[in-house]
Write an enzyme that holds these catalytic residues in place. Structure first.
Site, short mmCIF file in Angstrom:
data_model
loop_
_atom_site.label_atom_id
_atom_site.label_comp_id
_atom_site.label_asym_id
_atom_site.label_seq_id
_atom_site.Cartn_x
_atom_site.Cartn_y
_atom_site.Cartn_z
N SER A 1 0.81 -1.12 -0.06
CA SER A 1 -0.03 0.01 0.37
C SER A 1 0.87 1.25 -0.35
O SER A 1 2.41 1.65 0.45
CB SER A 1 -0.99 0.04 1.49
OG SER A 1 -0.34 0.19 2.74
N GLY B 1 -3.14 -0.37 -3.99
CA GLY B 1 -1.38 0.26 -3.63
C GLY B 1 -1.35 1.65 -3.61
O GLY B 1 -0.07 1.76 -3.04
N GLU C 1 -7.62 -3.12 -7.82
CA GLU C 1 -8.35 -2.84 -7.04
C GLU C 1 -7.99 -1.45 -5.88
O GLU C 1 -7.25 -1.86 -5.01
CB GLU C 1 -7.65 -4.34 -5.90
CG GLU C 1 -8.64 -5.48 -6.67
CD GLU C 1 -8.40 -6.56 -5.67
OE1 GLU C 1 -8.84 -7.70 -6.12
OE2 GLU C 1 -7.65 -6.54 -4.68
N CYS D 1 -7.65 8.66 25.94
CA CYS D 1 -6.21 8.28 26.92
C CYS D 1 -5.18 7.03 26.68
O CYS D 1 -4.89 6.36 27.00
CB CYS D 1 -6.90 8.18 28.47
SG CYS D 1 -8.23 9.24 28.92
N GLU D 2 -4.16 8.48 25.82
CA GLU D 2 -3.17 7.48 25.07
C GLU D 2 -2.31 8.43 24.77
O GLU D 2 -2.70 9.22 23.90
CB GLU D 2 -3.37 6.52 23.90
CG GLU D 2 -4.40 5.27 23.82
CD GLU D 2 -3.89 4.17 24.57
OE1 GLU D 2 -2.79 3.89 24.57
OE2 GLU D 2 -4.56 3.84 25.30
N TYR E 1 -9.35 4.90 4.56
CA TYR E 1 -8.52 3.61 6.21
C TYR E 1 -9.10 4.80 7.68
O TYR E 1 -8.13 4.61 8.21
CB TYR E 1 -7.60 3.29 6.12
CG TYR E 1 -6.99 2.45 5.05
CD1 TYR E 1 -8.21 0.89 4.74
CD2 TYR E 1 -6.53 3.02 3.28
CE1 TYR E 1 -8.17 0.73 3.73
CE2 TYR E 1 -6.48 2.21 2.42
CZ TYR E 1 -6.37 0.73 2.54
OH TYR E 1 -7.63 -0.02 1.72
#
Ligand SMILES: Cc1ncc(COP(=O)(O)O)c(C=O)c1O
Length: 479
Positions: free
Chosen positions: A243, A279, A321, A399-400, A429
């Site tokens: 990709s 890709g 694709e 919270c990260e 995505y």
């Protein structure tokens, strides 16, 4: 020396990454990164397809996914035209499958169908969306390394155009389903060409260590097995090499390797097609420079023509694709800035400051920075500013500490709470990888076109989130 050149040679901000050049104007929109319909109005505010970002935020709230419909459709049409033209030049044609995993809703499925594309799906859920959109089943393809028996059965039952077989056991499963339904199912066989590509480089090995497909060496036996079933029709090989690929060399190398085996398979029966996967890369930042799709199509066509001539075989019909390259740049996300905080970074005595601009979304609506370290571009959307550019990090509200939306960007130094921020190229995505982490509802998706906006996927409310909690008395939440 022009202003940009002067800035490029000025002392760098100590925390700025190598690739990020301080712009002369931190309001500027680099065309390769934003959808064609994204512009600034005379008063400096950002608009998409004729609608001000502030109007969108007011009407639909933030965070908000915005898709420039005309831009997505244009990219789909350009992809089909470029490959049709280049493959026509070598005497064959193309079928373009939109890879729905990048972003799928019934509306977007229909846009792609209207632009002459087929649809590539990776699960029963995606199949359900495509069918609900009214896409003709023969225009659909299904792949995946572990399709369930129910997914296979449904796909065969509705008359799916193609199923991509990923393992030996799937040959038997799909053949049995086709027999049960009295159908002849067209199938492709997914293989590893040994070429794995990402952005600028590709790696070519004899064997790939990955879960998808079969090794090239195992193809003849697998295809013989497919051909032994009267309920299966073998279309050809399928391969997807990676990709966000910027060049064409990996595709050409992969096509060449596949055609070696393709030629061998022709000795045992027809092999009408070759599917080279997706890709194709896009620009997420001004430093990204993907090869234009026309050039990729030409390079693939040249490689296919040359390999077929060398092996003395007819040029097959080609399938591709693409997902990201069609929908990614058409999308942007709008956030509202909540806090701005300067943090001194480094050892004691350091004067390096990083400005954290926190917004009302984050890794739940865009997992890619946390997942892959992906970079993005951001701009203030409700106004322009004449303030000097300042290096900022756009953080989410989760919270990260890894909850970053844009790792490094220059924004006008007066960016402040209440400003709207637009993050570019979030069409692919982002929504499809979104989550409810920290019980944030997934934002709505709005399509904009010709000055009009409409919700194509509604956002999740608190009630939506609570509805699935089996421990709550329904009465308590449905006020
Ligand atoms: C088999 C297959 N086809 C197509 C795609 C679409 O790739 P992209 O969105 O990068 O074009 C993918 C993505 O992972 C894939 O796995």
């Amino acid at each position: 020396m022009d202003t940009d050149a002067a800035r490029a040679s000025a002392p760098r901000h100590p925390l700025a990454p190598e690739w990020l050049v301080e712009p002369a104007d931190a309001n500027g929109l680099v065309a390769s990164v934003w959808s064609a319909g994204t512009t600034r109005t005379d008063d400096g505010a950002l608009e998409v397809a004729g609608i001000a970002a502030a109007t969108l935020a007011e009407e639909f709230g933030t965070p908000l996914y915005v898709i420039d419909e005309a831009d997505a459709r244009r990219r789909a049409a350009l992809m089909r035209e470029a490959f049709s033209r280049e493959l026509g030049r070598i005497g064959t044609g193309v079928t373009v499958y939109y890879a729905g995993k990048a972003f799928l809703s019934t509306e977007v499925a229909r846009w792609m169908r209207d632009e002459g594309l087929n649809l590539d799906l990776s699960s029963g859920g995606e199949l359900a969306v495509a069918l609900a959109a009214g896409i003709e089943p023969e225009r659909l393809g299904l792949h995946g390394n572990n399709k369930s028996l129910a997914e296979i059965d449904r796909a065969v039952e509705v008359g799916l155009g193609t199923i991509v077989l990923d393992s030996l056991v799937e040959i038997e499963r799909v053949a049995a389903a086709a027999e049960r339904h009295g159908r002849v199912q067209s199938v492709r066989l997914r293989v590893n060409s040994g070429v794995h590509a990402h952005t600028h480089e590709f790696l070519a090995t004899a064997h790939e260590d990955q879960k998808f497909g079969l090794a090239l060496a195992d193809c003849p036996a697998a295809v013989a097995r497919i051909r032994s079933h009267a309920s299966l029709r073998f279309l050809g090989l399928h391969c997807h090499i990676g990709s966000q690929i910027f060049g064409s060399a990996g595709f050409a190398e992969s096509a060449s390797r596949l055609l070696d085996v393709h030629a061998e398979l022709l000795e045992g029966g027809p092999v009408p097609e070759l599917n080279l996967g997706g890709g194709f890369g896009i620009a997420y930042t001004s430093a990204d420079d993907p090869t234009p799709i026309d050039e990729i199509a030409a390079a693939i066509a040249d490689a296919v023509a040359e390999q077929c001539a060398t092996r003395g075989v007819p040029v097959p019909h080609i399938a591709i694709e693409p997902g990201r390259s069609l929908i990614g740049p058409a999308g942007l996300t709008l956030y509202e800035v909540g806090t701005v905080k300067d943090v001194v970074v480094g050892a004691a005595g350091s004067t390096s400051v990083r400005r954290y601009v926190s917004v009302d979304g984050g890794m739940s609506d865009n997992a890619r920075p946390a997942l892959y370290g992906a970079d993005y571009t951001a701009r203030i959307a409700n106004r322009s500013s004449s303030a000097e550019p300042a290096l900022v990090r756009v953080a989410g509200k989760h919270c990260e500490s890894g909850d970053i939306v844009v790792h490094d960007e220059f924004l006008p130094a007066d960016v402040q709470p209440g400003d709207l921020l637009a993050v570019a190229a979030t069409g692919a995505y982002c929504w499809s990888l979104s989550s409810n982490y920290n019980y944030l509802g997934r934002p709505p998706v709005v399509a904009v076109r010709d000055g009009r906006a409409r919700v194509i996927v509604r956002g999740e409310t608190e009630d939506d989130l609570l509805r699935r909690d089996a421990g709550i008395e329904r009465k308590a939440i449905l006020r």
